[in-house]
Design a protein around this motif. Sequence first.
Motif, PDB file in Angstrom:
ATOM      1  N   VAL A  62       0.866  -1.177   0.000  1.00 37.35           N
ATOM      2  CA  VAL A  62       0.000   0.000   0.000  1.00 37.35           C
ATOM      3  C   VAL A  62       0.901   1.226   0.000  1.00 37.35           C
ATOM      4  CG1 VAL A  62      -1.698   1.300   1.338  1.00 37.35           C
ATOM      5  CG2 VAL A  62      -1.837  -1.189   1.249  1.00 37.35           C
ATOM      6  N   TYR A  63       0.588   2.206  -0.848  1.00 37.62           N
ATOM      7  CA  TYR A  63       1.344   3.450  -0.878  1.00 37.62           C
ATOM      8  C   TYR A  63       0.914   4.293   0.317  1.00 37.62           C
ATOM      9  CZ  TYR A  63       3.549   7.665  -2.668  1.00 37.62           C
ATOM     10  OH  TYR A  63       4.346   8.767  -2.811  1.00 37.62           O
ATOM     11  N   GLY A  64       1.864   4.639   1.191  1.00 36.74           N
ATOM     12  CA  GLY A  64       1.539   5.360   2.417  1.00 36.74           C
ATOM     13  C   GLY A  64       1.788   6.848   2.336  1.00 36.74           C
ATOM     14  N   LEU A  65       0.850   7.600   2.852  1.00 34.79           N
ATOM     15  CA  LEU A  65       0.964   9.049   3.011  1.00 34.79           C
ATOM     16  C   LEU A  65       0.907   9.348   4.501  1.00 34.79           C
ATOM     17  CD1 LEU A  65      -1.686  10.062   0.330  1.00 34.79           C
ATOM     18  CD2 LEU A  65       0.792   9.996   0.029  1.00 34.79           C
ATOM     19  N   SER A  66       1.557  10.435   4.937  1.00 33.65           N
ATOM     20  CA  SER A  66       1.543  10.740   6.368  1.00 33.65           C
ATOM     21  C   SER A  66       1.371  12.222   6.619  1.00 33.65           C
ATOM     22  CB  SER A  66       2.829  10.249   7.039  1.00 33.65           C
ATOM     23  OG  SER A  66       3.954  10.898   6.470  1.00 33.65           O
ATOM     24  N   ILE A  67       0.720  12.516   7.743  1.00 34.52           N
ATOM     25  CA  ILE A  67       0.597  13.878   8.260  1.00 34.52           C
ATOM     26  C   ILE A  67       1.198  13.865   9.650  1.00 34.52           C
ATOM     27  CG2 ILE A  67      -0.971  15.706   8.994  1.00 34.52           C
ATOM     28  CD1 ILE A  67      -2.922  14.736   6.839  1.00 34.52           C
ATOM     29  N   LEU A  68       2.211  14.679   9.844  1.00 37.16           N
ATOM     30  CA  LEU A  68       2.943  14.722  11.107  1.00 37.16           C
ATOM     31  C   LEU A  68       2.267  15.666  12.100  1.00 37.16           C
ATOM     32  CD1 LEU A  68       5.547  13.732  12.475  1.00 37.16           C
ATOM     33  CD2 LEU A  68       6.666  15.748  11.550  1.00 37.16           C
ATOM     34  N   THR A  69       2.010  15.172  13.325  1.00 32.07           N
ATOM     35  CA  THR A  69       1.378  16.002  14.357  1.00 32.07           C
ATOM     36  C   THR A  69       2.341  16.371  15.485  1.00 32.07           C
ATOM     37  OG1 THR A  69       0.618  14.058  15.556  1.00 32.07           O
ATOM     38  CG2 THR A  69      -0.891  15.009  13.935  1.00 32.07           C
ATOM     39  N   ALA A  70       3.407  15.588  15.668  1.00 29.88           N
ATOM     40  CA  ALA A  70       4.370  15.853  16.739  1.00 29.88           C
ATOM     41  C   ALA A  70       5.678  15.144  16.427  1.00 29.88           C
ATOM     42  CB  ALA A  70       3.840  15.374  18.085  1.00 29.88           C
ATOM     43  N   ILE A  71       6.753  15.675  17.005  1.00 28.70           N
ATOM     44  CA  ILE A  71       8.070  15.063  16.868  1.00 28.70           C
ATOM     45  C   ILE A  71       8.550  14.704  18.268  1.00 28.70           C
ATOM     46  CG2 ILE A  71      10.458  15.433  16.157  1.00 28.70           C
ATOM     47  CD1 ILE A  71       9.352  17.532  14.180  1.00 28.70           C
ATOM     48  N   THR A  72       9.022  13.483  18.429  1.00 33.11           N
ATOM     49  CA  THR A  72       9.524  13.063  19.737  1.00 33.11           C
ATOM     50  C   THR A  72      11.039  12.970  19.718  1.00 33.11           C
ATOM     51  OG1 THR A  72       9.371  10.722  19.163  1.00 33.11           O
ATOM     52  CG2 THR A  72       7.450  11.717  20.225  1.00 33.11           C
ATOM     53  N   ALA A  73      11.630  13.167  20.881  1.00 26.89           N
ATOM     54  CA  ALA A  73      13.065  12.959  21.085  1.00 26.89           C
ATOM     55  C   ALA A  73      13.185  11.776  22.022  1.00 26.89           C
ATOM     56  CB  ALA A  73      13.708  14.207  21.682  1.00 26.89           C
ATOM     57  N   GLN A  74      13.688  10.670  21.503  1.00 27.62           N
ATOM     58  CA  GLN A  74      13.768   9.464  22.312  1.00 27.62           C
ATOM     59  C   GLN A  74      14.762   8.486  21.724  1.00 27.62           C
ATOM     60  OE1 GLN A  74       9.539   8.693  21.295  1.00 27.62           O
ATOM     61  NE2 GLN A  74      10.185   6.580  21.057  1.00 27.62           N
ATOM     62  N   GLU A 101      14.974   5.523  26.452  1.00 30.36           N
ATOM     63  CA  GLU A 101      14.264   6.570  27.175  1.00 30.36           C
ATOM     64  C   GLU A 101      13.567   7.562  26.250  1.00 30.36           C
ATOM     65  OE1 GLU A 101      16.791   9.112  29.494  1.00 30.36           O
ATOM     66  OE2 GLU A 101      18.162   9.425  27.849  1.00 30.36           O
ATOM     67  N   PHE A 102      12.523   8.170  26.789  1.00 32.27           N
ATOM     68  CA  PHE A 102      11.766   9.217  26.108  1.00 32.27           C
ATOM     69  C   PHE A 102      12.201  10.549  26.694  1.00 32.27           C
ATOM     70  CE2 PHE A 102       8.174  12.070  25.787  1.00 32.27           C
ATOM     71  CZ  PHE A 102       7.816  11.925  24.463  1.00 32.27           C
ATOM     72  N   SER A 103      12.625  11.490  25.840  1.00 33.95           N
ATOM     73  CA  SER A 103      13.144  12.768  26.333  1.00 33.95           C
ATOM     74  C   SER A 103      12.126  13.901  26.271  1.00 33.95           C
ATOM     75  CB  SER A 103      14.387  13.175  25.547  1.00 33.95           C
ATOM     76  OG  SER A 103      15.389  12.204  25.659  1.00 33.95           O
ATOM     77  N   SER A 104      11.495  14.083  25.098  1.00 33.95           N
ATOM     78  CA  SER A 104      10.548  15.185  24.968  1.00 33.95           C
ATOM     79  C   SER A 104       9.666  15.006  23.738  1.00 33.95           C
ATOM     80  CB  SER A 104      11.293  16.523  24.859  1.00 33.95           C
ATOM     81  OG  SER A 104      12.026  16.579  23.655  1.00 33.95           O
ATOM     82  N   VAL A 105       8.657  15.868  23.668  1.00 36.40           N
ATOM     83  CA  VAL A 105       7.766  15.885  22.497  1.00 36.40           C
ATOM     84  C   VAL A 105       7.531  17.338  22.106  1.00 36.40           C
ATOM     85  CG1 VAL A 105       5.647  15.863  23.878  1.00 36.40           C
ATOM     86  CG2 VAL A 105       5.607  15.027  21.520  1.00 36.40           C
ATOM     87  N   SER A 106       7.504  17.590  20.815  1.00 39.29           N
ATOM     88  CA  SER A 106       7.233  18.920  20.295  1.00 39.29           C
ATOM     89  C   SER A 106       6.057  18.821  19.333  1.00 39.29           C
ATOM     90  CB  SER A 106       8.463  19.465  19.570  1.00 39.29           C
ATOM     91  OG  SER A 106       8.182  20.724  19.015  1.00 39.29           O
TER      92      SER A 106
END
Length: 57
Positions: A30-42, A46-51
């Motif tokens: 399947v050809y995938g398209l994406s819409i980005l809502t947030a970027i994580t730093a991890q 560990e998980f550092s942050s989300v923007s």
Amino acid sequence: MKIALTIGASDPTSGAGIQMDLKVFHSLEVYGLSILTAITAQSTIEFSSVSLYQKKL
């Protein structure tokens, strides 16, 4: 050609988020398209942050 849209956050480790969605789409031919809502730093440890993405279209 089948097309699918995913809306969600990024996961730089590719274990989840839109990166994993796109991998699954590809495996299903399947050809995938994406819409980005947030970027994580991890890492895989560990998980550092989300923007949140706030640009208005």
